[in-house]
Design a protein around this motif. Sequence first.
Motif, mmCIF file in Angstrom:
data_model
loop_
_atom_site.group_PDB
_atom_site.id
_atom_site.type_symbol
_atom_site.label_atom_id
_atom_site.label_comp_id
_atom_site.label_asym_id
_atom_site.label_seq_id
_atom_site.Cartn_x
_atom_site.Cartn_y
_atom_site.Cartn_z
ATOM 1 N N ARG A 174 0.841 -1.191 0.000
ATOM 2 C CA ARG A 174 0.000 0.000 0.000
ATOM 3 C C ARG A 174 0.881 1.247 0.000
ATOM 4 O O ARG A 174 2.025 1.222 0.446
ATOM 5 C CB ARG A 174 -0.904 0.005 1.238
ATOM 6 N N ASP A 185 -9.803 -7.060 9.353
ATOM 7 C CA ASP A 185 -9.257 -6.779 10.685
ATOM 8 C C ASP A 185 -8.535 -8.006 11.255
ATOM 9 O O ASP A 185 -7.443 -7.897 11.818
ATOM 10 C CB ASP A 185 -10.365 -6.337 11.654
ATOM 11 N N ALA A 237 -7.330 -4.448 2.314
ATOM 12 C CA ALA A 237 -8.600 -3.717 2.435
ATOM 13 C C ALA A 237 -9.021 -3.057 1.124
ATOM 14 O O ALA A 237 -8.195 -2.606 0.326
ATOM 15 C CB ALA A 237 -8.492 -2.656 3.520
ATOM 16 N N SER A 238 -10.336 -3.011 0.901
ATOM 17 C CA SER A 238 -10.934 -2.298 -0.219
ATOM 18 C C SER A 238 -11.785 -1.156 0.323
ATOM 19 O O SER A 238 -12.029 -1.078 1.535
ATOM 20 C CB SER A 238 -11.828 -3.231 -1.041
ATOM 21 N N SER A 239 -12.266 -0.298 -0.584
ATOM 22 C CA SER A 239 -13.160 0.776 -0.147
ATOM 23 C C SER A 239 -14.398 0.798 -1.034
ATOM 24 O O SER A 239 -14.345 0.412 -2.212
ATOM 25 C CB SER A 239 -12.464 2.137 -0.212
ATOM 26 N N ASN A 285 -14.865 -6.384 3.368
ATOM 27 C CA ASN A 285 -13.726 -6.220 4.268
ATOM 28 C C ASN A 285 -13.951 -7.012 5.557
ATOM 29 O O ASN A 285 -13.292 -6.775 6.568
ATOM 30 C CB ASN A 285 -13.516 -4.744 4.616
ATOM 31 N N ASN A 320 -5.206 -8.737 9.532
ATOM 32 C CA ASN A 320 -4.125 -7.840 9.955
ATOM 33 C C ASN A 320 -3.746 -7.976 11.423
ATOM 34 O O ASN A 320 -2.909 -7.215 11.918
ATOM 35 C CB ASN A 320 -4.525 -6.391 9.668
ATOM 36 N N ASP A 365 -2.210 6.065 1.858
ATOM 37 C CA ASP A 365 -3.510 5.412 1.706
ATOM 38 C C ASP A 365 -4.398 5.704 2.912
ATOM 39 O O ASP A 365 -3.928 5.658 4.067
ATOM 40 C CB ASP A 365 -3.345 3.896 1.584
ATOM 41 N N ALA A 366 -5.666 5.993 2.644
ATOM 42 C CA ALA A 366 -6.604 6.290 3.734
ATOM 43 C C ALA A 366 -6.788 5.087 4.646
ATOM 44 O O ALA A 366 -6.971 5.235 5.857
ATOM 45 C CB ALA A 366 -7.953 6.721 3.151
ATOM 46 N N ASP A 367 -6.747 3.897 4.079
ATOM 47 C CA ASP A 367 -6.889 2.669 4.857
ATOM 48 C C ASP A 367 -5.599 1.875 4.714
ATOM 49 O O ASP A 367 -5.323 1.308 3.655
ATOM 50 C CB ASP A 367 -8.077 1.843 4.346
ATOM 51 N N PRO A 368 -4.775 1.823 5.766
ATOM 52 C CA PRO A 368 -3.477 1.156 5.657
ATOM 53 C C PRO A 368 -3.537 -0.360 5.810
ATOM 54 O O PRO A 368 -2.521 -1.033 5.666
ATOM 55 C CB PRO A 368 -2.683 1.774 6.806
ATOM 56 N N ARG A 369 -4.709 -0.911 6.086
ATOM 57 C CA ARG A 369 -4.808 -2.350 6.329
ATOM 58 C C ARG A 369 -4.475 -3.147 5.076
ATOM 59 O O ARG A 369 -4.978 -2.856 3.989
ATOM 60 C CB ARG A 369 -6.205 -2.720 6.817
#
Length: 368
Positions: A299, A349, A310-312, A345, A352, A303-307
Amino acid sequence: MINRRHFNLALGALGTGLGPVSTKAAAQTLKVMKVANSAGVNDAQQAFITAGQHPRLRYYASEGVDVEYVNMSSMTQAMQGLITGQVAFGPVSPGIYLPALAKDSSLGLIAAYKWLPRNANVVVVRPDSPIKTVADLKGKRIGVRSQGDPGIVAMKTMLLELGLEDTANQYIAVGDGGPAGQSLMQERVDAIVTYDTFAARIEILGIALRYVPLTPKFAEVGTGWLCVQKKTLKEDRKALVGLFRGIAKSTLFANANLDQAINIHWALYPESKPKSKSEDEARKELQFILKDRKQNWMRRDNDADPRIGASSLAEWKANIDTAAETSKNSKLAAEIGDANSVFTNELIDEVNDFDKAAVIKQAKDFKL
């Protein structure tokens, strides 16, 4: 594959202090998850998955799962393998995946893990080509690996971003490596749209390429997701969490120590080690092939979501809009319905939930 798995399971049990176990008993403890390999060849470009299979790492075995490859010729074939249950998980490209869902909502597939968060598509031309930008490719002959290749969708997407149609473009299957490079050099095609690793395989053969910049918006989107059946997500949730956690760890390992990830892949899959060249030559080639891909596995820092994985919702809505345009189906969004239905998603969690710094340190300290 079976012999390799049994051998490593036995070593893994011994290496963790569990004492000797029969290979039959060890094999029965792991759930084998078959993956569609749309690259069609087994080599170290899969190190981001295979690293964790080593008995000294046991990223998968510790989760009660193992990975087995099923080679396929394209993303289209990989998706068909998912639909029929030939494989448990496999890569999908939104430009192929979404029109298929719109056409048949009963396919029962869902994107569950984003394995390639950066854009790994490339456009290459001859060094002396007059083509400088993607806009110059309108109406041209575009080389792609096969007629089911996502390079077609990539080109359509970029031209649409520029407000251009591709109705006059020809998409010509040129294969991989030497044949693809010769098609370009002999001017049977004006450009090739492919992935970073495939372009690197052309360059390794001594064929010079020039890279055309991707269009700005397209350059920012991810490239690949791993898809599963919704039924598998429901019935084998624990196994999928373990599988994707193993992939996440393997990805970190391969990015942090690519040289050892290559060694691991060759140790586990000796048939993938080139026989016609020295080990040093083969290693240099693989390092060149993966020089860009190793970063595309990761990533971006902003990135807004560092996981990992993950998708958005926003990106999938954008993927749907793009797929509607490239497939010329203005009703695609309505046919798909809720964009949340094409990805999840749900597992991320838990995927990760491990010490990333410890995995990176382990990779840097590892020596086979």
